[in-house]
Design a protein around this motif. Structure first.
Motif, PDB file in Angstrom:
ATOM      1  N   GLY A  49       2.817   2.979  -4.006  1.00 49.61           N
ATOM      2  CA  GLY A  49       2.211   3.468  -2.769  1.00 49.61           C
ATOM      3  C   GLY A  49       0.817   2.903  -2.566  1.00 49.61           C
ATOM      4  N   ALA A  50      -0.117   3.786  -2.210  1.00 53.05           N
ATOM      5  CA  ALA A  50      -1.486   3.361  -1.920  1.00 53.05           C
ATOM      6  C   ALA A  50      -2.381   3.396  -3.155  1.00 53.05           C
ATOM      7  CB  ALA A  50      -2.079   4.249  -0.826  1.00 53.05           C
ATOM      8  N   GLU A  51      -1.790   3.453  -4.330  1.00 53.10           N
ATOM      9  CA  GLU A  51      -2.585   3.585  -5.561  1.00 53.10           C
ATOM     10  C   GLU A  51      -3.537   2.408  -5.758  1.00 53.10           C
ATOM     11  OE1 GLU A  51      -1.646   3.547 -10.316  1.00 53.10           O
ATOM     12  OE2 GLU A  51      -0.323   4.741  -9.020  1.00 53.10           O
ATOM     13  N   ASN A  52      -3.090   1.197  -5.434  1.00 53.11           N
ATOM     14  CA  ASN A  52      -3.967   0.035  -5.582  1.00 53.11           C
ATOM     15  C   ASN A  52      -5.172   0.120  -4.658  1.00 53.11           C
ATOM     16  OD1 ASN A  52      -2.442  -1.359  -7.555  1.00 53.11           O
ATOM     17  ND2 ASN A  52      -1.030  -2.105  -5.983  1.00 53.11           N
ATOM     18  N   VAL A  54      -6.494   2.915  -3.477  1.00 57.40           N
ATOM     19  CA  VAL A  54      -7.348   3.988  -4.008  1.00 57.40           C
ATOM     20  C   VAL A  54      -8.170   3.456  -5.173  1.00 57.40           C
ATOM     21  CG1 VAL A  54      -7.350   6.238  -5.151  1.00 57.40           C
ATOM     22  CG2 VAL A  54      -5.782   5.806  -3.246  1.00 57.40           C
ATOM     23  N   ASP A  55      -7.538   2.645  -6.027  1.00 55.70           N
ATOM     24  CA  ASP A  55      -8.240   2.051  -7.163  1.00 55.70           C
ATOM     25  C   ASP A  55      -9.369   1.151  -6.692  1.00 55.70           C
ATOM     26  OD1 ASP A  55      -8.894   1.372  -9.714  1.00 55.70           O
ATOM     27  OD2 ASP A  55      -7.183   0.051 -10.071  1.00 55.70           O
ATOM     28  N   LEU A  56      -9.125   0.379  -5.641  1.00 55.20           N
ATOM     29  CA  LEU A  56     -10.163  -0.511  -5.116  1.00 55.20           C
ATOM     30  C   LEU A  56     -11.369   0.263  -4.608  1.00 55.20           C
ATOM     31  CD1 LEU A  56      -8.226  -3.253  -3.088  1.00 55.20           C
ATOM     32  CD2 LEU A  56      -9.664  -3.610  -5.083  1.00 55.20           C
ATOM     33  N   PHE A  57     -11.114   1.280  -3.801  1.00 56.20           N
ATOM     34  CA  PHE A  57     -12.205   1.987  -3.140  1.00 56.20           C
ATOM     35  C   PHE A  57     -12.878   3.028  -4.029  1.00 56.20           C
ATOM     36  CE2 PHE A  57      -9.854   0.318   0.509  1.00 56.20           C
ATOM     37  CZ  PHE A  57     -10.889  -0.204   1.263  1.00 56.20           C
ATOM     38  N   LYS A 252      -2.721  -8.533 -12.690  1.00 56.78           N
ATOM     39  CA  LYS A 252      -2.617  -7.390 -11.784  1.00 56.78           C
ATOM     40  C   LYS A 252      -2.413  -7.917 -10.366  1.00 56.78           C
ATOM     41  CE  LYS A 252      -5.429  -4.253 -14.590  1.00 56.78           C
ATOM     42  NZ  LYS A 252      -6.603  -3.346 -14.616  1.00 56.78           N
ATOM     43  N   VAL A 253      -1.230  -8.455 -10.130  1.00 52.85           N
ATOM     44  CA  VAL A 253      -0.942  -9.079  -8.842  1.00 52.85           C
ATOM     45  C   VAL A 253      -0.941  -8.037  -7.726  1.00 52.85           C
ATOM     46  CG1 VAL A 253       0.773 -10.375  -7.530  1.00 52.85           C
ATOM     47  CG2 VAL A 253       0.342 -10.946  -9.915  1.00 52.85           C
ATOM     48  N   GLY A 254      -0.455  -6.843  -7.990  1.00 55.57           N
ATOM     49  CA  GLY A 254      -0.458  -5.790  -6.978  1.00 55.57           C
ATOM     50  C   GLY A 254      -1.860  -5.430  -6.545  1.00 55.57           C
ATOM     51  N   LEU A 255      -2.763  -5.245  -7.511  1.00 56.73           N
ATOM     52  CA  LEU A 255      -4.156  -4.919  -7.191  1.00 56.73           C
ATOM     53  C   LEU A 255      -4.836  -6.089  -6.492  1.00 56.73           C
ATOM     54  CD1 LEU A 255      -6.429  -2.839  -7.431  1.00 56.73           C
ATOM     55  CD2 LEU A 255      -6.989  -3.842  -9.666  1.00 56.73           C
ATOM     56  N   ALA A 256      -4.551  -7.303  -6.941  1.00 63.29           N
ATOM     57  CA  ALA A 256      -5.128  -8.484  -6.302  1.00 63.29           C
ATOM     58  C   ALA A 256      -4.632  -8.635  -4.871  1.00 63.29           C
ATOM     59  CB  ALA A 256      -4.791  -9.736  -7.109  1.00 63.29           C
ATOM     60  N   SER A 257      -3.360  -8.323  -4.637  1.00 61.61           N
ATOM     61  CA  SER A 257      -2.822  -8.384  -3.273  1.00 61.61           C
ATOM     62  C   SER A 257      -3.501  -7.362  -2.383  1.00 61.61           C
ATOM     63  CB  SER A 257      -1.307  -8.144  -3.299  1.00 61.61           C
ATOM     64  OG  SER A 257      -0.642  -9.141  -4.037  1.00 61.61           O
ATOM     65  N   ALA A 258      -3.759  -6.175  -2.919  1.00 65.18           N
ATOM     66  CA  ALA A 258      -4.476  -5.153  -2.146  1.00 65.18           C
ATOM     67  C   ALA A 258      -5.884  -5.622  -1.811  1.00 65.18           C
ATOM     68  CB  ALA A 258      -4.519  -3.845  -2.924  1.00 65.18           C
ATOM     69  N   ALA A 259      -6.541  -6.278  -2.772  1.00 67.32           N
ATOM     70  CA  ALA A 259      -7.881  -6.818  -2.511  1.00 67.32           C
ATOM     71  C   ALA A 259      -7.837  -7.890  -1.431  1.00 67.32           C
ATOM     72  CB  ALA A 259      -8.468  -7.381  -3.799  1.00 67.32           C
ATOM     73  N   ALA A 260      -6.807  -8.733  -1.460  1.00 58.79           N
ATOM     74  CA  ALA A 260      -6.677  -9.768  -0.437  1.00 58.79           C
ATOM     75  C   ALA A 260      -6.428  -9.165   0.938  1.00 58.79           C
ATOM     76  CB  ALA A 260      -5.542 -10.718  -0.811  1.00 58.79           C
ATOM     77  N   VAL A 261      -5.639  -8.100   0.996  1.00 67.34           N
ATOM     78  CA  VAL A 261      -5.393  -7.422   2.273  1.00 67.34           C
ATOM     79  C   VAL A 261      -6.685  -6.813   2.805  1.00 67.34           C
ATOM     80  CG1 VAL A 261      -4.204  -5.485   3.369  1.00 67.34           C
ATOM     81  CG2 VAL A 261      -2.966  -6.975   1.801  1.00 67.34           C
ATOM     82  N   VAL A 262      -7.465  -6.208   1.912  1.00 67.09           N
ATOM     83  CA  VAL A 262      -8.744  -5.623   2.325  1.00 67.09           C
ATOM     84  C   VAL A 262      -9.671  -6.701   2.865  1.00 67.09           C
ATOM     85  CG1 VAL A 262     -10.833  -4.482   1.486  1.00 67.09           C
ATOM     86  CG2 VAL A 262      -8.586  -3.646   0.772  1.00 67.09           C
ATOM     87  N   LEU A 263      -9.731  -7.846   2.188  1.00 70.95           N
ATOM     88  CA  LEU A 263     -10.574  -8.941   2.667  1.00 70.95           C
ATOM     89  C   LEU A 263     -10.111  -9.422   4.038  1.00 70.95           C
ATOM     90  CD1 LEU A 263     -12.815 -11.012   2.199  1.00 70.95           C
ATOM     91  CD2 LEU A 263     -11.143 -12.456   1.027  1.00 70.95           C
TER      92      LEU A 263
END
Length: 286
Positions: A49-52, A54-57, A252-263
């Motif tokens: 879900g949105a865990e990545n 949440v981890d970023l922010f 951590k491809v999932g977390l990295a993908s979330a970071a890319a989406v945020v950017l």
């Protein structure tokens, strides 16, 4: 008539296929991966879900690297100003104008990896920069090893590389201004500064806006030069370098993908804000 209507789409079929395959499909895939816990290798992708996000922010240190982007933003604004200045000078019938245009634009044609290695020698202790500054009594510095100097040095490389692109954009826009506007301004006693302020700037406002958008988005997503020259060391890590490390160093491809989406969202938001605050005006040249 119907067959003729389909002809343009036949020509566009291959470019559109490449656009979808290499732009939209990867973006959709990135968004999907941002909701998973995936290491990039295994076949199993656990949906989190949105865990990545949440981890970023909830980890401010992941966003502290955006402070590095301020150096590149300042450099981008500087290169835009320099490009506008030189484009204006070259547009007024300067001798050897073609030569100067080639000199300014040439760095943009060089591969970024080559530029990184060239400037590694330029900034190394006892290198070209230290040797040149020694003539003026300046002591050698650790240009890439000092955290207080490294980002300024890297931003300077970006200015050198991308100023030529902005210059060509500005020069093309300036040359599209009808000559009779300059003639009328000269008859009215306007000097070069007044012609620049009242004719050139209003006429090329859309191009200036485009260059500013490119400058902001480029400053937020800078990667190539700092990655090659420092690898993100000495307080030079950018958001994109950090994202690459999350994906390929820490798996951590999932977390990295979330970071890319945020950017991506940040870049789109900044562009939208600029378009809203400084709307593009239709320029009438007569």
């Amino acid at each position: 008539m119907t067959q003729r209507a389909h002809v343009p789409w036949l020509y566009l079929l291959v470019p559109l296929a490449f656009l979808v395959a290499f732009t939209y499909v990867p973006v959709v895939s990135m968004v999907v991966h941002s909701f998973t816990d995936w290491d990039g290798l295994s076949r199993d992708r656990e949906f989190v879900g949105a865990e990545n996000y949440v981890d970023l922010f909830t980890r401010p240190q992941l966003f502290q690297v955006f402070a590095v982007s301020l150096f590149y933003l300042a450099g981008a604004l500087l290169q835009t100003g320099l490009a506008l200045y030189f484009a204006t000078v070259l547009s007024f019938g300067t001798r050897l104008r073609g030569l100067f245009k080639g000199i300014f634009f040439f760095p943009y044609l060089i591969n970024g990896v080559a530029i990184g290695f060239v400037f590694l020698y330029f900034f190394q202790p006892g290198g070209t920069l230290d040797t040149t500054l020694a003539v003026f009594g300046v002591q050698p510095r650790l240009w890439l090893g000092d955290p207080d100097l490294v980002n300024t040095s890297l931003a300077g490389v970006s200015v050198w590389r991308y100023a030529g692109l902005n210059l060509v954009l500005f020069l093309g826009a300036i040359q599209s201004i009808p000559p009779h506007l300059y003639e009328a301004a000269t008859l009215d006693g306007a000097n070069r500064w007044q012609q620049f302020r009242h004719i050139i700037v209003p006429s090329i406002k859309p191009i200036i806006s485009l260059c500013v958008i490119l400058a902001v988005s480029g400053a937020l997503s800078v990667f190539e030069i700092p990655f090659i020259m420092t690898g993100g060391a000495n307080n030079s890590e950018t958001f994109v370098i950090q994202t690459i490390k999350l994906a390929f160093t820490f798996n951590k491809v999932g977390l990295a993908s979330a970071a890319a989406v945020v950017l991506l969202v940040i870049v789109l938001l900044v562009t939208w804000l600029q378009r809203t605050l400084v709307p593009e005006e239709r320029v009438e040249q007569s």
